[in-house]
Design a protein around this motif. Sequence first.
Motif, PDB file in Angstrom:
ATOM      1  N   UNK A 120       0.899  -1.133   0.042  1.00 11.90           N
ATOM      2  CA  UNK A 120       0.087  -0.002  -0.007  1.00 11.90           C
ATOM      3  C   UNK A 120       0.944   1.251  -0.010  1.00 11.90           C
ATOM      4  N   UNK A 121       2.234   1.257   0.552  1.00 12.91           N
ATOM      5  CA  UNK A 121       2.965   2.353   0.338  1.00 12.91           C
ATOM      6  C   UNK A 121       3.775   2.536  -0.949  1.00 12.91           C
ATOM      7  N   UNK A 122       3.763   1.635  -1.932  1.00 11.82           N
ATOM      8  CA  UNK A 122       3.854   1.716  -3.242  1.00 11.82           C
ATOM      9  C   UNK A 122       2.957   2.245  -4.245  1.00 11.82           C
ATOM     10  N   UNK A 123       3.313   3.168  -5.006  1.00 11.11           N
ATOM     11  CA  UNK A 123       2.475   3.932  -5.900  1.00 11.11           C
ATOM     12  C   UNK A 123       2.842   3.641  -7.275  1.00 11.11           C
ATOM     13  N   UNK A 124       3.625   2.325  -7.631  1.00 12.87           N
ATOM     14  CA  UNK A 124       4.191   2.202  -8.793  1.00 12.87           C
ATOM     15  C   UNK A 124       3.067   1.918  -9.917  1.00 12.87           C
ATOM     16  N   UNK A 125       1.565   1.396  -9.489  1.00 12.20           N
ATOM     17  CA  UNK A 125       0.748   1.020 -10.138  1.00 12.20           C
ATOM     18  C   UNK A 125       0.052   2.362 -10.693  1.00 12.20           C
ATOM     19  N   UNK A 126      -0.105   3.316  -9.669  1.00 19.12           N
ATOM     20  CA  UNK A 126      -0.753   4.412 -10.042  1.00 19.12           C
ATOM     21  C   UNK A 126      -0.035   5.199 -10.966  1.00 19.12           C
ATOM     22  N   UNK A 127       1.558   5.481 -10.620  1.00 21.40           N
ATOM     23  CA  UNK A 127       2.349   6.162 -11.605  1.00 21.40           C
ATOM     24  C   UNK A 127       2.254   5.614 -13.089  1.00 21.40           C
ATOM     25  N   UNK A 128       2.350   4.175 -13.071  1.00 23.88           N
ATOM     26  CA  UNK A 128       2.252   3.343 -14.362  1.00 23.88           C
ATOM     27  C   UNK A 128       0.852   3.798 -15.295  1.00 23.88           C
ATOM     28  N   UNK A 129      -0.107   3.900 -14.585  1.00 24.53           N
ATOM     29  CA  UNK A 129      -1.456   4.292 -15.135  1.00 24.53           C
ATOM     30  C   UNK A 129      -1.607   5.578 -15.592  1.00 24.53           C
ATOM     31  N   UNK A 130      -0.979   6.582 -14.727  1.00 24.26           N
ATOM     32  CA  UNK A 130      -0.797   7.834 -15.279  1.00 24.26           C
ATOM     33  C   UNK A 130      -0.131   7.887 -16.674  1.00 24.26           C
ATOM     34  N   UNK A 131       1.140   7.393 -16.600  1.00 25.10           N
ATOM     35  CA  UNK A 131       1.746   7.384 -17.731  1.00 25.10           C
ATOM     36  C   UNK A 131       1.243   6.960 -19.084  1.00 25.10           C
ATOM     37  N   UNK A 132       0.662   5.784 -18.791  1.00 29.43           N
ATOM     38  CA  UNK A 132      -0.313   4.977 -19.918  1.00 29.43           C
ATOM     39  C   UNK A 132      -1.520   5.940 -20.378  1.00 29.43           C
ATOM     40  N   UNK A 133      -2.021   6.593 -19.350  1.00 25.55           N
ATOM     41  CA  UNK A 133      -3.016   7.631 -19.798  1.00 25.55           C
ATOM     42  C   UNK A 133      -2.748   8.879 -20.643  1.00 25.55           C
TER      43      UNK A 133
END
Length: 223
Positions: A184-197
């Motif tokens: 939960x302390x890792x935002x790797x998924x959110x960052x990747x989604x932002x870049x993909x968007x």
Amino acid sequence: MAILIIEDDPKTGDYLRKGLKENGYSVDLARTGITGLHLVMENAYELVILDVMLPGLEGWEVIRRIRLHRDLPVIFLSARDDVNDRIRGLRLGADDYLVKPFSFVELELRIRTILRRGIVRENDTFEVADLKLDVLRRKVTRGGVEIALTNKEFMLLHLLMKRQGEVLSRTQIASEVWDMNFDSDTNVVDVAIKRLRAKVDAAFNHKLISTIRSVGYSLSSEA
């Protein structure tokens, strides 16, 4: 887990056999395509690691004959790095294609992933609205314009498209794309989604990727 390596280079073959045995696998090694094919037909292997350039019988023909009789995972491990070779190998029924020189850690990770998921024959192409993804050619277009993605971005988009309409949690995405337990302390998924968007949705009025608050993400033509 029993694995067969079909590799004619002594150094590579011995290195693979030693490394896989140290990781707990039962390993046989064949130096020619003919010997390897014979072993496949006589033994119950869970996976085959196959070179392309083999004496007597090339890897292309070995996998073609394997597929006539057996349905077990095959990973090509070859110095032939042309995209057309990769496409050919996957179309002949390989589950993965790794280019030499290779990382043993990456190979072992791919083996574990394939053995965990079992044999899955996926579509070669996916399409959602005007977004298209070609798995074999590693090509993504939207509205006919090619989009350049990193390897992880491609894997993420591939996951979202093949599960289109489903809401995927961050845990599911992290496990599939990064092969990691989600922290939960890792935002790797959110960052990747932002870049993909930014690459897939930003320039278009019709957005395809949705955030489902407190749950995860989804890709759909209805987004």
